[in-house]
Write a protein that holds these residues in place. Structure first.
Motif, PDB file in Angstrom:
ATOM      1  N   ALA A   3      -3.290 -32.819  44.598  1.00  0.00           N
ATOM      2  CA  ALA A   3      -3.377 -32.933  43.119  1.00  0.00           C
ATOM      3  C   ALA A   3      -1.800 -33.385  42.346  1.00  0.00           C
ATOM      4  O   ALA A   3      -0.858 -33.462  43.596  1.00  0.00           O
ATOM      5  N   VAL A   4      -1.980 -34.538  41.251  1.00  0.00           N
ATOM      6  CA  VAL A   4      -1.001 -35.302  40.700  1.00  0.00           C
ATOM      7  C   VAL A   4      -0.465 -34.936  39.874  1.00  0.00           C
ATOM      8  O   VAL A   4      -1.056 -33.879  38.747  1.00  0.00           O
ATOM      9  N   ALA A   5       0.780 -34.865  39.428  1.00  0.00           N
ATOM     10  CA  ALA A   5       1.516 -34.435  37.843  1.00  0.00           C
ATOM     11  C   ALA A   5       1.243 -35.020  36.885  1.00  0.00           C
ATOM     12  O   ALA A   5       1.926 -34.649  35.599  1.00  0.00           O
ATOM     13  N   GLY A   6       1.340 -36.517  36.444  1.00  0.00           N
ATOM     14  CA  GLY A   6       0.534 -37.178  35.764  1.00  0.00           C
ATOM     15  C   GLY A   6       0.165 -38.270  36.041  1.00  0.00           C
ATOM     16  O   GLY A   6      -0.502 -38.292  37.331  1.00  0.00           O
ATOM     17  N   TYR A  60      -5.047 -40.281  35.922  1.00  0.00           N
ATOM     18  CA  TYR A  60      -6.376 -39.516  36.676  1.00  0.00           C
ATOM     19  C   TYR A  60      -7.590 -40.215  37.181  1.00  0.00           C
ATOM     20  O   TYR A  60      -7.792 -41.366  35.943  1.00  0.00           O
ATOM     21  N   ALA A  61      -7.716 -39.865  38.197  1.00  0.00           N
ATOM     22  CA  ALA A  61      -9.292 -40.568  38.199  1.00  0.00           C
ATOM     23  C   ALA A  61     -10.520 -39.524  37.336  1.00  0.00           C
ATOM     24  O   ALA A  61     -10.103 -38.026  36.954  1.00  0.00           O
ATOM     25  N   GLU A  65      -5.927 -42.122  40.476  1.00  0.00           N
ATOM     26  CA  GLU A  65      -7.369 -42.984  40.330  1.00  0.00           C
ATOM     27  C   GLU A  65      -7.022 -43.798  42.321  1.00  0.00           C
ATOM     28  O   GLU A  65      -8.341 -43.584  42.247  1.00  0.00           O
ATOM     29  N   SER A  66      -6.044 -43.523  42.768  1.00  0.00           N
ATOM     30  CA  SER A  66      -6.789 -43.758  44.204  1.00  0.00           C
ATOM     31  C   SER A  66      -7.319 -43.732  45.356  1.00  0.00           C
ATOM     32  O   SER A  66      -7.165 -43.428  46.349  1.00  0.00           O
ATOM     33  N   GLY A  98     -13.536 -41.443  46.914  1.00  0.00           N
ATOM     34  CA  GLY A  98     -15.056 -40.414  47.373  1.00  0.00           C
ATOM     35  C   GLY A  98     -15.550 -40.058  45.771  1.00  0.00           C
ATOM     36  O   GLY A  98     -14.841 -40.377  44.990  1.00  0.00           O
ATOM     37  N   ALA A  99     -15.616 -39.409  45.466  1.00  0.00           N
ATOM     38  CA  ALA A  99     -16.672 -38.657  44.343  1.00  0.00           C
ATOM     39  C   ALA A  99     -15.448 -37.361  44.402  1.00  0.00           C
ATOM     40  O   ALA A  99     -15.663 -36.851  44.951  1.00  0.00           O
ATOM     41  N   THR A 100     -15.141 -37.805  42.789  1.00  0.00           N
ATOM     42  CA  THR A 100     -13.960 -36.731  42.565  1.00  0.00           C
ATOM     43  C   THR A 100     -14.676 -36.151  41.162  1.00  0.00           C
ATOM     44  O   THR A 100     -15.486 -36.357  40.334  1.00  0.00           O
ATOM     45  N   LEU A 101     -14.370 -34.908  41.292  1.00  0.00           N
ATOM     46  CA  LEU A 101     -15.069 -33.615  40.087  1.00  0.00           C
ATOM     47  C   LEU A 101     -14.011 -32.854  39.891  1.00  0.00           C
ATOM     48  O   LEU A 101     -12.907 -32.550  40.139  1.00  0.00           O
ATOM     49  N   CYS A 102     -14.054 -33.389  38.510  1.00  0.00           N
ATOM     50  CA  CYS A 102     -13.153 -32.260  37.436  1.00  0.00           C
ATOM     51  C   CYS A 102     -12.916 -30.937  37.953  1.00  0.00           C
ATOM     52  O   CYS A 102     -14.103 -30.650  38.066  1.00  0.00           O
TER      53      CYS A 102
END
Length: 69
Positions: A26-29, A32-33, A46-47, A50-54
């Motif tokens: 996870a990223v701090a800021g 976001y994807a 964003e980098s 694949g399929a990113t999910l919330c």
């Protein structure tokens, strides 16, 4: 299977991702994807490929796959 039939495979040729595959950090800021299901921001950069999910869709997907018997 005919050679001209497209197959749904991962980069390493596997049909399903193994359960022990590491998740992206996870990223701090921002930025976001975007979630591929509901288009809400995720906790991943964003980098990420694949399929990113919330978190909500990730939890729902885990429930669906856990109960699919």
């Amino acid at each position: 299977m005919p050679k001209d039939t497209p197959q749904d495979t991962d980069d390493d040729g596997a049909y399903c991702a193994p359960a022990d595959r590491p998740r992206p950090a996870a990223v701090a800021g921002p930025p976001y994807a975007e979630c591929v299901l509901c288009r809400e921001p995720t906790e991943y950069p964003e980098s990420v490929k694949g399929a990113t999910l919330c978190p909500r869709c990730e939890w729902q997907e885990a429930q669906r796959t856990a109960c699919s018997g």
